[in-house]
Design a protein around this motif. Sequence first.
Motif, PDB file in Angstrom:
ATOM      1  N   PRO A  44       0.817  -1.223   0.000  1.00  0.00           N
ATOM      2  CA  PRO A  44       0.000   0.000   0.000  1.00  0.00           C
ATOM      3  C   PRO A  44       0.846   1.267   0.000  1.00  0.00           C
ATOM      4  N   LEU A  45       1.963   1.258   0.723  1.00  0.00           N
ATOM      5  CA  LEU A  45       2.842   2.430   0.748  1.00  0.00           C
ATOM      6  C   LEU A  45       3.458   2.667  -0.629  1.00  0.00           C
ATOM      7  N   ALA A  46       3.897   1.582  -1.274  1.00  0.00           N
ATOM      8  CA  ALA A  46       4.483   1.704  -2.601  1.00  0.00           C
ATOM      9  C   ALA A  46       3.452   2.218  -3.602  1.00  0.00           C
ATOM     10  N   ALA A  47       2.220   1.727  -3.466  1.00  0.00           N
ATOM     11  CA  ALA A  47       1.157   2.162  -4.374  1.00  0.00           C
ATOM     12  C   ALA A  47       0.864   3.651  -4.197  1.00  0.00           C
ATOM     13  N   VAL A  48       0.817   4.103  -2.948  1.00  0.00           N
ATOM     14  CA  VAL A  48       0.565   5.522  -2.677  1.00  0.00           C
ATOM     15  C   VAL A  48       1.679   6.384  -3.268  1.00  0.00           C
ATOM     16  N   ALA A  49       2.926   5.962  -3.066  1.00  0.00           N
ATOM     17  CA  ALA A  49       4.051   6.714  -3.617  1.00  0.00           C
ATOM     18  C   ALA A  49       3.961   6.799  -5.135  1.00  0.00           C
ATOM     19  N   GLY A  50       3.646   5.686  -5.775  1.00  0.00           N
ATOM     20  CA  GLY A  50       3.522   5.675  -7.225  1.00  0.00           C
ATOM     21  C   GLY A  50       2.392   6.559  -7.717  1.00  0.00           C
ATOM     22  N   LEU A  51       1.261   6.533  -7.012  1.00  0.00           N
ATOM     23  CA  LEU A  51       0.121   7.361  -7.409  1.00  0.00           C
ATOM     24  C   LEU A  51       0.430   8.846  -7.247  1.00  0.00           C
ATOM     25  N   ILE A  52       1.146   9.197  -6.187  1.00  0.00           N
ATOM     26  CA  ILE A  52       1.508  10.607  -5.990  1.00  0.00           C
ATOM     27  C   ILE A  52       2.430  11.082  -7.108  1.00  0.00           C
ATOM     28  N   VAL A  53       3.388  10.245  -7.475  1.00  0.00           N
ATOM     29  CA  VAL A  53       4.284  10.616  -8.581  1.00  0.00           C
ATOM     30  C   VAL A  53       3.490  10.758  -9.876  1.00  0.00           C
ATOM     31  N   ALA A  54       2.615   9.809 -10.147  1.00  0.00           N
ATOM     32  CA  ALA A  54       1.818   9.864 -11.375  1.00  0.00           C
ATOM     33  C   ALA A  54       0.943  11.117 -11.394  1.00  0.00           C
ATOM     34  N   GLY A  55       0.287  11.410 -10.259  1.00  0.00           N
ATOM     35  CA  GLY A  55      -0.566  12.581 -10.188  1.00  0.00           C
ATOM     36  C   GLY A  55       0.209  13.875 -10.315  1.00  0.00           C
ATOM     37  N   GLY A  56       1.366  13.928  -9.646  1.00  0.00           N
ATOM     38  CA  GLY A  56       2.182  15.131  -9.710  1.00  0.00           C
ATOM     39  C   GLY A  56       2.686  15.414 -11.108  1.00  0.00           C
ATOM     40  N   VAL A  57       3.110  14.359 -11.799  1.00  0.00           N
ATOM     41  CA  VAL A  57       3.593  14.522 -13.168  1.00  0.00           C
ATOM     42  C   VAL A  57       2.448  14.966 -14.083  1.00  0.00           C
ATOM     43  N   ALA A  58       1.265  14.349 -13.892  1.00  0.00           N
ATOM     44  CA  ALA A  58       0.114  14.705 -14.721  1.00  0.00           C
ATOM     45  C   ALA A  58      -0.295  16.164 -14.529  1.00  0.00           C
ATOM     46  N   LEU A  59      -0.133  16.671 -13.306  1.00  0.00           N
ATOM     47  CA  LEU A  59      -0.498  18.058 -13.005  1.00  0.00           C
ATOM     48  C   LEU A  59       0.611  19.037 -13.364  1.00  0.00           C
ATOM     49  N   GLY A  60       1.754  18.526 -13.749  1.00  0.00           N
ATOM     50  CA  GLY A  60       2.854  19.401 -14.120  1.00  0.00           C
ATOM     51  C   GLY A  60       3.553  20.041 -12.943  1.00  0.00           C
ATOM     52  N   LEU A  61       3.485  19.407 -11.772  1.00  0.00           N
ATOM     53  CA  LEU A  61       4.158  19.949 -10.594  1.00  0.00           C
ATOM     54  C   LEU A  61       5.667  19.779 -10.726  1.00  0.00           C
ATOM     55  N   PRO A  62       6.450  20.615 -10.045  1.00  0.00           N
ATOM     56  CA  PRO A  62       7.910  20.463 -10.083  1.00  0.00           C
ATOM     57  C   PRO A  62       8.335  19.088  -9.577  1.00  0.00           C
ATOM     58  N   ALA A  63       9.316  18.503 -10.229  1.00  0.00           N
ATOM     59  CA  ALA A  63       9.754  17.150  -9.882  1.00  0.00           C
ATOM     60  C   ALA A  63      10.221  17.051  -8.435  1.00  0.00           C
ATOM     61  N   LEU A  64      10.895  18.094  -7.953  1.00  0.00           N
ATOM     62  CA  LEU A  64      11.383  18.076  -6.576  1.00  0.00           C
ATOM     63  C   LEU A  64      10.223  18.029  -5.587  1.00  0.00           C
ATOM     64  N   ALA A  65       9.187  18.817  -5.849  1.00  0.00           N
ATOM     65  CA  ALA A  65       8.029  18.818  -4.960  1.00  0.00           C
ATOM     66  C   ALA A  65       7.309  17.479  -4.986  1.00  0.00           C
ATOM     67  N   VAL A  66       7.192  16.887  -6.165  1.00  0.00           N
ATOM     68  CA  VAL A  66       6.529  15.586  -6.290  1.00  0.00           C
ATOM     69  C   VAL A  66       7.303  14.519  -5.525  1.00  0.00           C
ATOM     70  N   ALA A  67       8.625  14.537  -5.660  1.00  0.00           N
ATOM     71  CA  ALA A  67       9.458  13.560  -4.953  1.00  0.00           C
ATOM     72  C   ALA A  67       9.308  13.708  -3.443  1.00  0.00           C
ATOM     73  N   ALA A  68       9.316  14.945  -2.957  1.00  0.00           N
ATOM     74  CA  ALA A  68       9.177  15.181  -1.516  1.00  0.00           C
ATOM     75  C   ALA A  68       7.809  14.721  -1.017  1.00  0.00           C
ATOM     76  N   LEU A  69       6.758  14.983  -1.792  1.00  0.00           N
ATOM     77  CA  LEU A  69       5.419  14.553  -1.396  1.00  0.00           C
ATOM     78  C   LEU A  69       5.314  13.029  -1.344  1.00  0.00           C
ATOM     79  N   ALA A  70       5.891  12.354  -2.332  1.00  0.00           N
ATOM     80  CA  ALA A  70       5.822  10.892  -2.369  1.00  0.00           C
ATOM     81  C   ALA A  70       6.561  10.272  -1.188  1.00  0.00           C
ATOM     82  N   LEU A  71       7.770  10.752  -0.926  1.00  0.00           N
ATOM     83  CA  LEU A  71       8.554  10.207   0.186  1.00  0.00           C
ATOM     84  C   LEU A  71       7.934  10.584   1.526  1.00  0.00           C
TER      85      LEU A  71
END
Length: 251
Positions: A44-71
């Motif tokens: 479940p943790l891995a799935a959440v991290a993957g979904l956050i990355v996918a969502g962040g990329v889809a929204l065009g958020l900065p990569a650094l912010a997406v990485a911090a949110l996922a971790l």
Amino acid sequence: MTPVTDGIRLAVGTLTTVPIPAPRKIDRRVAGVAMALGPLAALPLAAVAGLIVAGGVALGLPALAVAALALGAVALGSRGLHLDGLADTADGLGASYDRAKALDVMRRGDSGPTGVATLLFVLLVQTGALTGAISHGHGIAAAVLSVLCGRCVLSLCCARGVPSARPEGLGATVAGSVPILVAAAVFVLAAGCAALTPGLPWWRGVLAVGLGYAAAAVLLARCVQRIGGVTGDVLGGCVEVAVAAALLATA
């Protein structure tokens, strides 16, 4: 209730915030099952991290912010347990060459300068590496693989022959509880699955698992030499350095 059922409950209840009934019995067999099934409990943790990355990329958020949110989500979903263990382990290893004093420092639970600095450096490595993976288009694979690899090394750290640094606590319960063949099987399965990770060349997935295990093994060996074995904090520290190493390989 079988040891497998209790082991699953122990793994999920210890490694995540997912609500689950407590195991009815905890012994070395149940503990061994829990540590071997750590990667499944962390799905479940891995799935959440993957979904956050996918969502962040889809929204065009900065990569650094997406990485911090996922971790950050992974840390929240595990109660910060492994990060706390990393900091406490660093404080203990840096405290004194006296084994008893080092263990006492680790037991206190507060973080000194060595622990804070180590925590900061490892988090910077993790976030920077995941940022690079996102920028190169395989952030989802990197996030999922690193989270699971970090939990795979628990079977290595709790393999037969690895002693406990204390006669009580989580380390004493799980130390040496995983048969060597089972720990080896977890590694082989992890490497095999990593080779099939979508979005990554097969060799990069295998490299991520290999480096994750190598980083955890180095820290584990140092702790066995320095404080006489593993504790719950040492297990957490090994998880976090494995995640960092796996992310570096994917970046």
